[in-house]
Enzyme design. Structure first.
Site, PDB file in Angstrom:
ATOM      1  N   TYR A 151      39.129  73.430  30.876  1.00 62.11           N
ATOM      2  CA  TYR A 151      38.004  72.895  31.663  1.00 62.11           C
ATOM      3  C   TYR A 151      37.743  73.811  32.863  1.00 62.11           C
ATOM      4  CZ  TYR A 151      35.546  69.472  34.700  1.00 62.11           C
ATOM      5  OH  TYR A 151      34.652  68.826  35.526  1.00 62.11           O
ATOM      6  N   LYS A 155      34.277  75.819  33.900  1.00 59.35           N
ATOM      7  CA  LYS A 155      33.601  75.624  35.191  1.00 59.35           C
ATOM      8  C   LYS A 155      33.592  76.928  36.003  1.00 59.35           C
ATOM      9  CE  LYS A 155      32.432  71.222  35.017  1.00 59.35           C
ATOM     10  NZ  LYS A 155      31.018  70.831  34.948  1.00 59.35           N
TER      11      LYS A 155
HETATM   12  N1  LIG Z   1      34.360  63.002  37.740  1.00 65.24           N
HETATM   13  C1  LIG Z   1      34.938  64.041  38.328  1.00 65.24           C
HETATM   14  O1  LIG Z   1      36.052  63.947  38.897  1.00 65.24           O
HETATM   15  C2  LIG Z   1      34.230  65.385  38.362  1.00 65.24           C
HETATM   16  C3  LIG Z   1      34.762  66.384  39.212  1.00 65.24           C
HETATM   17  C4  LIG Z   1      34.129  67.625  39.239  1.00 65.24           C
HETATM   18  C5  LIG Z   1      33.013  67.863  38.470  1.00 65.24           C
HETATM   19  N2  LIG Z   1      32.534  66.867  37.645  1.00 65.24           N
HETATM   20  C6  LIG Z   1      31.377  67.191  36.839  1.00 65.24           C
HETATM   21  O2  LIG Z   1      30.319  66.300  37.188  1.00 65.24           O
HETATM   22  C7  LIG Z   1      29.433  66.167  36.079  1.00 65.24           C
HETATM   23  C8  LIG Z   1      29.172  64.691  35.840  1.00 65.24           C
HETATM   24  O3  LIG Z   1      30.406  64.077  35.485  1.00 65.24           O
HETATM   25  P1  LIG Z   1      30.742  62.528  35.658  1.00 65.24           P
HETATM   26  O4  LIG Z   1      32.067  62.457  36.289  1.00 65.24           O
HETATM   27  O5  LIG Z   1      29.570  61.819  36.290  1.00 65.24           O
HETATM   28  O6  LIG Z   1      30.979  62.128  34.142  1.00 65.24           O
HETATM   29  P2  LIG Z   1      30.347  61.074  33.130  1.00 65.24           P
HETATM   30  O7  LIG Z   1      29.911  59.838  33.830  1.00 65.24           O
HETATM   31  O8  LIG Z   1      31.352  60.983  32.036  1.00 65.24           O
HETATM   32  O9  LIG Z   1      29.031  61.824  32.598  1.00 65.24           O
HETATM   33  C9  LIG Z   1      29.046  62.921  31.729  1.00 65.24           C
HETATM   34  C10 LIG Z   1      27.716  62.874  30.994  1.00 65.24           C
HETATM   35  O10 LIG Z   1      27.545  64.052  30.195  1.00 65.24           O
HETATM   36  C11 LIG Z   1      27.032  63.621  28.948  1.00 65.24           C
HETATM   37  N3  LIG Z   1      27.306  64.588  27.892  1.00 65.24           N
HETATM   38  C12 LIG Z   1      28.518  64.931  27.385  1.00 65.24           C
HETATM   39  N4  LIG Z   1      28.363  65.839  26.398  1.00 65.24           N
HETATM   40  C13 LIG Z   1      27.025  66.062  26.288  1.00 65.24           C
HETATM   41  C14 LIG Z   1      26.230  66.876  25.433  1.00 65.24           C
HETATM   42  N5  LIG Z   1      26.784  67.648  24.478  1.00 65.24           N
HETATM   43  N6  LIG Z   1      24.891  66.868  25.593  1.00 65.24           N
HETATM   44  C15 LIG Z   1      24.309  66.097  26.534  1.00 65.24           C
HETATM   45  N7  LIG Z   1      24.999  65.275  27.373  1.00 65.24           N
HETATM   46  C16 LIG Z   1      26.351  65.269  27.236  1.00 65.24           C
HETATM   47  C17 LIG Z   1      27.744  62.296  28.684  1.00 65.24           C
HETATM   48  O11 LIG Z   1      27.094  61.568  27.661  1.00 65.24           O
HETATM   49  P3  LIG Z   1      27.949  60.484  26.807  1.00 65.24           P
HETATM   50  O12 LIG Z   1      28.624  59.571  27.761  1.00 65.24           O
HETATM   51  O13 LIG Z   1      26.915  59.818  25.948  1.00 65.24           O
HETATM   52  O14 LIG Z   1      28.953  61.270  26.010  1.00 65.24           O
HETATM   53  C18 LIG Z   1      27.634  61.651  30.055  1.00 65.24           C
HETATM   54  O15 LIG Z   1      26.394  60.982  30.240  1.00 65.24           O
HETATM   55  C19 LIG Z   1      30.113  66.897  34.901  1.00 65.24           C
HETATM   56  O16 LIG Z   1      29.566  68.193  34.788  1.00 65.24           O
HETATM   57  C20 LIG Z   1      31.553  66.988  35.346  1.00 65.24           C
HETATM   58  O17 LIG Z   1      32.248  68.075  34.730  1.00 65.24           O
HETATM   59  C21 LIG Z   1      33.113  65.639  37.590  1.00 65.24           C
END
Ligand SMILES: NC(=O)c1ccc[n+]([C@@H]2O[C@H](COP(=O)([O-])OP(=O)(O)OC[C@H]3O[C@@H](n4cnc5c(N)ncnc54)[C@H](OP(=O)(O)O)[C@@H]3O)[C@@H](O)[C@H]2O)c1
Length: 245
Positions: A151, A155
């Site tokens: 991951y 990133k």
């Molecule tokens: N949460 C953390 O601690 C954290 C920290 C740093 C960065 N981030 C980043 O922040 C962003 C948002 O994450 P979040 O924590 O809000 O996670 P989340 O609620 O799990 O959202 C991820 C979203 O991406 C969608 N997705 C996954 N694969 C996809 C694909 N192939 N095509 C289109 N959509 C897709 C998912 O759809 P489905 O649910 O339908 O699969 C979901 O709606 C991500 O880029 C993540 O890497 C998160």
């Protein structure tokens, strides 16, 4: 910033940013891979802001249709001022180490699909000499650790790509924003025990909204992650490789 496409808009973080822009009167084109979850986001935004948003189901891995996706968004909104790319997955590092095929699949979701979408956005905005390309990367991309380096590599690739893209587009007036959240309490991290460093999705979503409005280059969210990552990045490798991170 009135016409905005948000890719991965059903994510816990991006939907909070969408709510802020909707409350501002922006027209939104929301994209994610599950139409049911997009419908729920649309209803939520309407309940809170009375704004009608457009939704569109799309898999980020459908590389052959990335250009078409932008054409659809531009037609639906009659133009485009900004793009936020927010989709992602958090793969299990242990599984990635034994399943090379899945590792490449996860890398494609978290890196190459984002590079492709941001590249299409750049080629649209550059001749117009305006626009904002905002992408959620992660502090995980700042230094590789044994607990999540697949991951982190994805990133890190995104962050370096955006750095070069920002350099390319600086003279054209297109803003490129790299968003680096730390740990955020969302469905992605539901399996993790929560500690004091975990932020709320709403706070990070609002931070993204502010950074986009203010034309920032790189933002750590919450801001204390800038200091944490400064320290982590400067630990000598000879020591870092022995740490249990
Ligand atoms: N949460 C953390 O601690 C954290 C920290 C740093 C960065 N981030 C980043 O922040 C962003 C948002 O994450 P979040 O924590 O809000 O996670 P989340 O609620 O799990 O959202 C991820 C979203 O991406 C969608 N997705 C996954 N694969 C996809 C694909 N192939 N095509 C289109 N959509 C897709 C998912 O759809 P489905 O649910 O339908 O699969 C979901 O709606 C991500 O880029 C993540 O890497 C998160």
């Amino acid at each position: 910033m009135k016409k905005i496409m948000i890719f991965g808009a059903a994510s816990a973080i991006a939907r909070e940013t969408a709510i802020k822009f909707a409350a501002d009167g922006a027209q939104l084109f929301l994209v994610d891979m599950n139409i049911g979850r997009l419908e729920a986001v649309k209803k939520d935004i309407f309940a809170r802001t009375k704004a009608e948003v457009k939704i569109y189901e799309f898999d980020a891995l459908d590389f052959g249709r990335h250009n078409e996706l932008f054409d659809t968004a531009i037609e639906a909104l009659d133009g485009l001022d900004a793009v936020l790319i927010a989709h992602g997955t958090l793969p299990d590092q242990g599984e990635m180490q034994i399943n090379n095929r899945n590792a490449i699949h996860e890398f494609e979701i978290n890196c190459t699909s984002i590079i492709s979408l941001a590249g299409v956005a750049a080629n649209y905005f550059e001749p117009l000499s305006q626009g904002t390309i905002a992408v959620i990367s992660s502090v995980a991309g700042d230094r590789g650790r044994k607990s999540n380096y697949l991951y982190g590599a994805a990133k890190g690739g995104v962050s370096i790509f955006l750095q070069g893209l920002r350099n390319r587009l600086a003279s054209s007036g297109v803003n490129v924003l790299t968003i680096k959240p730390g740990m955020v309490d969302t469905p992605m991290t539901a399996h993790m025990p929560k500690g004091p460093l975990f932020a709320k999705a709403s706070d990070v979503g609002i931070g993204i909204y502010k950074a986009m409005k203010n034309g920032k280059d790189i933002v750590y969210l919450p801001g204390y992650w800038r200091l944490i990552m400064f320290i982590i990045k400067h630990i000598p490798e000879v020591i870092f490789k022995k740490l249990n991170l």
